[in-house]
Scaffold this motif. Structure first.
Motif, PDB file in Angstrom:
ATOM      1  N   THR A 180       0.835  -1.200   0.000  1.00  0.00           N
ATOM      2  CA  THR A 180       0.000   0.000   0.000  1.00  0.00           C
ATOM      3  C   THR A 180       0.874   1.257   0.000  1.00  0.00           C
ATOM      4  N   PHE A 181       0.535   2.217  -0.865  1.00  0.00           N
ATOM      5  CA  PHE A 181       1.283   3.482  -0.921  1.00  0.00           C
ATOM      6  C   PHE A 181       0.303   4.638  -0.802  1.00  0.00           C
ATOM      7  N   GLN A 182       0.626   5.568   0.093  1.00  0.00           N
ATOM      8  CA  GLN A 182      -0.254   6.732   0.265  1.00  0.00           C
ATOM      9  C   GLN A 182       0.015   7.740  -0.856  1.00  0.00           C
ATOM     10  N   LYS A 213      -0.277   4.903  -9.779  1.00  0.00           N
ATOM     11  CA  LYS A 213      -0.884   3.853 -10.598  1.00  0.00           C
ATOM     12  C   LYS A 213      -0.869   2.541  -9.818  1.00  0.00           C
ATOM     13  N   THR A 214      -2.019   1.866  -9.763  1.00  0.00           N
ATOM     14  CA  THR A 214      -2.068   0.538  -9.137  1.00  0.00           C
ATOM     15  C   THR A 214      -1.598  -0.504 -10.148  1.00  0.00           C
ATOM     16  N   VAL A 215      -0.679  -1.355  -9.709  1.00  0.00           N
ATOM     17  CA  VAL A 215      -0.132  -2.382 -10.604  1.00  0.00           C
ATOM     18  C   VAL A 215      -0.587  -3.759 -10.115  1.00  0.00           C
ATOM     19  N   ILE A 216      -1.151  -4.541 -11.042  1.00  0.00           N
ATOM     20  CA  ILE A 216      -1.595  -5.901 -10.704  1.00  0.00           C
ATOM     21  C   ILE A 216      -0.801  -6.890 -11.535  1.00  0.00           C
ATOM     22  N   THR A 217      -0.191  -7.867 -10.876  1.00  0.00           N
ATOM     23  CA  THR A 217       0.433  -8.950 -11.643  1.00  0.00           C
ATOM     24  C   THR A 217      -0.202 -10.269 -11.238  1.00  0.00           C
ATOM     25  N   PHE A 218      -0.408 -11.140 -12.213  1.00  0.00           N
ATOM     26  CA  PHE A 218      -0.914 -12.492 -11.958  1.00  0.00           C
ATOM     27  C   PHE A 218       0.184 -13.448 -12.392  1.00  0.00           C
ATOM     28  N   VAL A 266     -12.529  -4.011  -6.646  1.00  0.00           N
ATOM     29  CA  VAL A 266     -12.345  -4.161  -5.201  1.00  0.00           C
ATOM     30  C   VAL A 266     -11.436  -3.052  -4.674  1.00  0.00           C
ATOM     31  N   ILE A 267     -10.353  -2.818  -5.408  1.00  0.00           N
ATOM     32  CA  ILE A 267      -9.392  -1.796  -4.986  1.00  0.00           C
ATOM     33  C   ILE A 267     -10.037  -0.415  -4.954  1.00  0.00           C
ATOM     34  N   PHE A 280      -4.775   6.590  -2.289  1.00  0.00           N
ATOM     35  CA  PHE A 280      -3.812   5.482  -2.156  1.00  0.00           C
ATOM     36  C   PHE A 280      -3.620   4.804  -3.499  1.00  0.00           C
ATOM     37  N   HIS A 281      -2.475   4.152  -3.665  1.00  0.00           N
ATOM     38  CA  HIS A 281      -2.319   3.222  -4.789  1.00  0.00           C
ATOM     39  C   HIS A 281      -1.599   1.980  -4.290  1.00  0.00           C
TER      40      HIS A 281
END
Ligand code: ADP
Ligand code: 2JD
Length: 322
Positions: free
Chosen positions: A48-50, A54-59, A79-80, A95-96
């Protein structure tokens, strides 16, 4: 302010048969039916970053689109965005996140991994941000996210119930009625063999009027007869019939299902994926027969029925409600 990195896990889930229950309110929309929760799913690590970012999602190490431009990972992004609203209320800032999802199972193949990703992300992000709401609110958020993204209808409920999960009313914890049917120890020890023949987009199927009609007719009949005799055997029988009735199966999958006759076990299509799942009979050699047959056609994943509920993997705050 510093926010600790948190991890959470949610099992995956194979739907055997289902009926789509439409509603204008996404919380009340969903499906009824039954499925098997797996001893395998998604673990999500959330950093979590205040501040804006950009939110990064890796699968499994592969980065997903960070916006809603394609269906992939939309449930996690939804959800985010819901969690971010709660965080903004609490801390008064944006937040990101970095979300690292890991799974031993492939996405897009009927294992309910979009739901497992949404639940585990909600738990881990909520825990990292110290958002003290009951666990059921995070699960409700994941159900909402799945429905509005079009990536699932009943997986969140199933994954929350565990084992052989039945959904009698659609929805998440707020409106849904779902529970686990008791199984014997020997049933819990059974292997579930899964042959994955490629991806099948859940969104394209559950938004097609023709498919919806066939699914709903067959799904209603399957649930009605399953509830007269709930158990693993009747689940597999009804799943087989449902598979045949809705006709979404490819040629190879159909051939494999038909080659597993009742002496060796029972097989059906994992909804909604181009995937066959099979449970062997007690006959000696049945496991080997199914495994060898499947291996001739593609990647085979071996699971068992899972009873582990979604949970935060590491937790330091005693007052935290998860
Ligand atoms: N946990 C996840 N994280 C990121 N992307 C996912 C996840 N689960 C599924 N996807 C992707 O989202 C899309 C829709 O998946 P869906 O058919 O609902 O998958 P599943 O059957 O695994 O729930 C597919 O492109 C799939 O690859
Ligand atoms: C069958 C499905 C609509 C989709 O399942 P999946 O492709 O695994 O996300 C499921 O959510 C259900 O309602 O039973």
């Amino acid at each position: 302010m510093e926010f600790e990195t948190r991890s959470a896990y949610s099992p995956g889930h194979i739907t055997g048969f289902f009926q789509i229950c439409n509603h204008a309110d996404p919380h009340q929309k969903g499906s009824v039916g039954a499925g098997l929760v797996l001893n395998n799913g998604v673990s999500s690590v959330v950093q979590t970053f205040q501040g804006e970012g950009k939110t990064v999602i890796t699968f499994n190490g592969i980065q997903k689109a960070a916006d809603f431009s394609d269906e992939s990972a939309n449930s996690v992004l939804t959800v985010i965005s819901e969690i971010s609203k709660l965080a903004e209320e609490k801390y008064g800032s944006a937040f990101h996140f970095n979300i690292d999802e890991q799974s031993n199972l492939p996405a897009g193949s009927g294992f309910g991994l979009s739901a497992a990703g949404a639940i585990s992300t909600a738990f881990a992000a909520g825990s990292s941000l110290r958002i003290a709401v009951p666990k059921s609110e995070f699960i409700e958020m994941a159900h909402y996210a799945e429905v509005v993204s079009g990536s699932g209808l009943g997986d969140v409920a199933g994954e929350t119930a565990g084992g052989l999960a039945v959904r009698e009313n659609p929805g998440g914890p707020k409106f849904g009625k779902y529970y686990s049917v008791p199984l014997s120890n020997s049933e819990l020890q059974k292997k579930i063999y899964c042959l994955v023949l490629g991806e099948l987009s859940t969104k394209s199927v559950i938004s097609d009027d023709d498919c919806i009609q066939r699914i709903n007719k067959a799904g209603a009949a399957a649930l009605q007869s399953f509830l007269k005799k709930p158990g693993l055997e009747s689940f597999m029988d009804e799943s087989f019939k449902f598979t045949k009735d809705i006709g979404l199966l490819g040629k190879t999958a159909e051939k494999v299902i038909d080659s597993i006759d009742s002496a060796d076990g029972k097989a059906a299509q994992a909804m909604l994926g181009n995937t066959v799942f099979a449970i062997p009979s007690n006959r000696e050699g049945a496991d080997e027969y199914i495994r060898d047959l499947m291996k001739k056609h593609g990647d085979v994943y071996e699971c068992k029925i899972g009873t582990e509920k979604p949970h935060v993997i590491c937790r330091h705050f005693k007052s935290f409600q998860l």
